[in-house]
Design an enzyme around this catalytic site. Structure first.
Site, PDB file in Angstrom:
ATOM      1  N   ASP A  10       0.877  -1.176   0.000  1.00  0.00           N
ATOM      2  CA  ASP A  10       0.000   0.000   0.000  1.00  0.00           C
ATOM      3  C   ASP A  10       0.909   1.219   0.000  1.00  0.00           C
ATOM      4  OD1 ASP A  10      -2.326   1.645   0.317  1.00  0.00           O
ATOM      5  OD2 ASP A  10      -1.878   1.804   2.453  1.00  0.00           O
ATOM      6  N   SER A  11       0.303   2.378  -0.196  1.00  0.00           N
ATOM      7  CA  SER A  11       1.072   3.610  -0.121  1.00  0.00           C
ATOM      8  C   SER A  11       1.546   3.889   1.305  1.00  0.00           C
ATOM      9  CB  SER A  11       0.192   4.769  -0.599  1.00  0.00           C
ATOM     10  OG  SER A  11      -1.024   4.771   0.131  1.00  0.00           O
ATOM     11  N   CYS A  73      -4.245  -1.343  -1.911  1.00  0.00           N
ATOM     12  CA  CYS A  73      -4.450   0.094  -2.055  1.00  0.00           C
ATOM     13  C   CYS A  73      -5.415   0.270  -3.222  1.00  0.00           C
ATOM     14  CB  CYS A  73      -3.112   0.764  -2.372  1.00  0.00           C
ATOM     15  SG  CYS A  73      -3.238   2.497  -2.840  1.00  0.00           S
ATOM     16  N   GLU A 152      -6.093   8.569   9.883  1.00  0.00           N
ATOM     17  CA  GLU A 152      -4.716   8.493  10.398  1.00  0.00           C
ATOM     18  C   GLU A 152      -4.574   9.243  11.712  1.00  0.00           C
ATOM     19  OE1 GLU A 152      -1.407   9.089   7.917  1.00  0.00           O
ATOM     20  OE2 GLU A 152      -2.060   7.575   6.480  1.00  0.00           O
ATOM     21  N   CYS A 184     -11.435   2.624  -0.237  1.00  0.00           N
ATOM     22  CA  CYS A 184     -10.113   3.111   0.182  1.00  0.00           C
ATOM     23  C   CYS A 184      -9.732   2.299   1.405  1.00  0.00           C
ATOM     24  CB  CYS A 184     -10.176   4.595   0.525  1.00  0.00           C
ATOM     25  SG  CYS A 184      -8.650   5.227   1.243  1.00  0.00           S
ATOM     26  N   HIS A 186      -8.115   2.986   3.911  1.00  0.00           N
ATOM     27  CA  HIS A 186      -8.178   3.697   5.195  1.00  0.00           C
ATOM     28  C   HIS A 186      -9.585   3.676   5.813  1.00  0.00           C
ATOM     29  CE1 HIS A 186      -4.272   5.404   4.286  1.00  0.00           C
ATOM     30  NE2 HIS A 186      -4.272   6.062   5.437  1.00  0.00           N
TER      31      HIS A 186
HETATM   32  N1  DGL Z   1      -4.429   3.487   0.628  1.00  0.00           N
HETATM   33  C1  DGL Z   1      -4.928   4.446  -0.336  1.00  0.00           C
HETATM   34  C2  DGL Z   1      -6.117   3.853  -1.096  1.00  0.00           C
HETATM   35  O1  DGL Z   1      -6.685   2.835  -0.725  1.00  0.00           O
HETATM   36  C3  DGL Z   1      -5.320   5.738   0.344  1.00  0.00           C
HETATM   37  C4  DGL Z   1      -4.145   6.588   0.768  1.00  0.00           C
HETATM   38  C5  DGL Z   1      -3.424   7.245  -0.385  1.00  0.00           C
HETATM   39  O2  DGL Z   1      -3.983   8.169  -0.994  1.00  0.00           O
HETATM   40  O3  DGL Z   1      -2.326   6.833  -0.671  1.00  0.00           O
HETATM   41  O4  DGL Z   1      -6.488   4.401  -2.098  1.00  0.00           O
END
Ligand code: DGL
Length: 268
Positions: A10-11, A73, A152, A184, A186
């Site tokens: 993931d990012s 992600c 976060e 997403c 998150h």
């Molecule tokens: N984890 C990213 C997603 O699911 C969200 C955070 C980001 O923008 O990198 O799209």
């Protein structure tokens, strides 16, 4: 091959919601996680940039001898899944197909809301996946960029988060959605508050749970389930100093996060 780990990237910390579900649903599997924390967020970046990052993350995980790759992600899945699948020998699972499939199973009126980052919503990946399964489905999509920092910050139940959710979701509710895809990684952290905001008649779809189910099914189908060696504790890699990842990631994972290693993706 079956005793090799599953690679997850993931990012940043968001993919830990997927890793948590993988641990619940397939506890015998070893997991290697990469959070590209030096370059987070992906959600605001252009598609070519996210594509490049996704290839670099994949190449790093391949050096860890993984047997399957999970793109945990939504933004990277939306932009890079097809390319990663084409360019690599191992199976690649993204988070969009599983979430879309589940949404089509649970909707009663065929009106589905999708929330995600700007990149995910702009890509139209959820609309395509949903319409591929059911062409007459009505999709209402909304980018909700403020949800990522709220999750976060640990503000899931803060009044600011609730007001933000009302602002983003009211137009979708006005269009009569009965299902809302949390597009997403998150957003599962905000799930309880989001359910309160949308009310009990709207079903939330958590991509993390659905993706873990898809991974389990794929491993079984390819005879790749680990049945020989005990699962190793997850190994965590990040591209920036680990402090924030350990602190914030602990909340995403629901337990203390330790032993995080910093790596560089340059040259991958
Ligand atoms: N984890 C990213 C997603 O699911 C969200 C955070 C980001 O923008 O990198 O799209």
């Amino acid at each position: 091959m079956s005793e090799r780990a599953i690679g997850v990237f993931d990012s940043g910390v968001g993919g830990l919601t997927v890793l948590r579900e993988l641990r619940i649903q397939i506890p015998d599997e070893s997991l290697v996680y990469l959070g590209d924390t030096a370059r987070v967020p992906y959600g605001t970046k252009s598609s070519p940039t996210v594509l490049r990052y996704a290839h670099e993350a994949t190449r790093f995980l391949l050096t860890q001898q993984v047997k399957l790759l999970v793109v945990a992600c939504n933004t990277a899945s939306a932009v890079a899944l097809a390319d990663l699948t084409k360019c690599n020998q191992i199976a690649v699972v993204g988070v969009i197909e599983p979430g879309a499939r589940r949404a089509l199973e649970v909707t009663r009126n065929g009106r589905i809301g999708v929330v995600g980052t700007e990149g995910t919503i702009r890509s139209g990946a959820y609309e395509r996946a949903l319409r591929a399964g059911r062409p007459d489905v009505v999709v209402q999509a909304a980018a909700c960029p403020l949800f990522v920092p709220l999750a976060e910050e640990g503000w899931a139940h803060h009044e600011v988060a609730r007001l933000t959710a009302h602002e983003y979701l009211t137009p979708l509710l006005d269009r009569g959605i009965d299902t809302l895809v949390l597009g997403c990684t998150h957003y599962p952290l905000l799930k309880q508050m989001l359910q309160e905001v949308v009310g009990p008649d709207v079903q939330l779809v958590d991509s993390a749970q659905e993706t873990a189910k898809a991974v389990a099914a794929l491993l079984k189908e390819h005879h790749l389930l680990n049945q020989t060696t005990p699962a190793q504790p997850p190994r965590y890699f990040v591209t920036d100093i680990p402090d924030r990842f350990e602190r914030v990631g602990g909340a995403f994972l629901g337990e203390k996060l330790q032993g995080v290693t910093t790596v560089s993706l340059e040259g991958n």
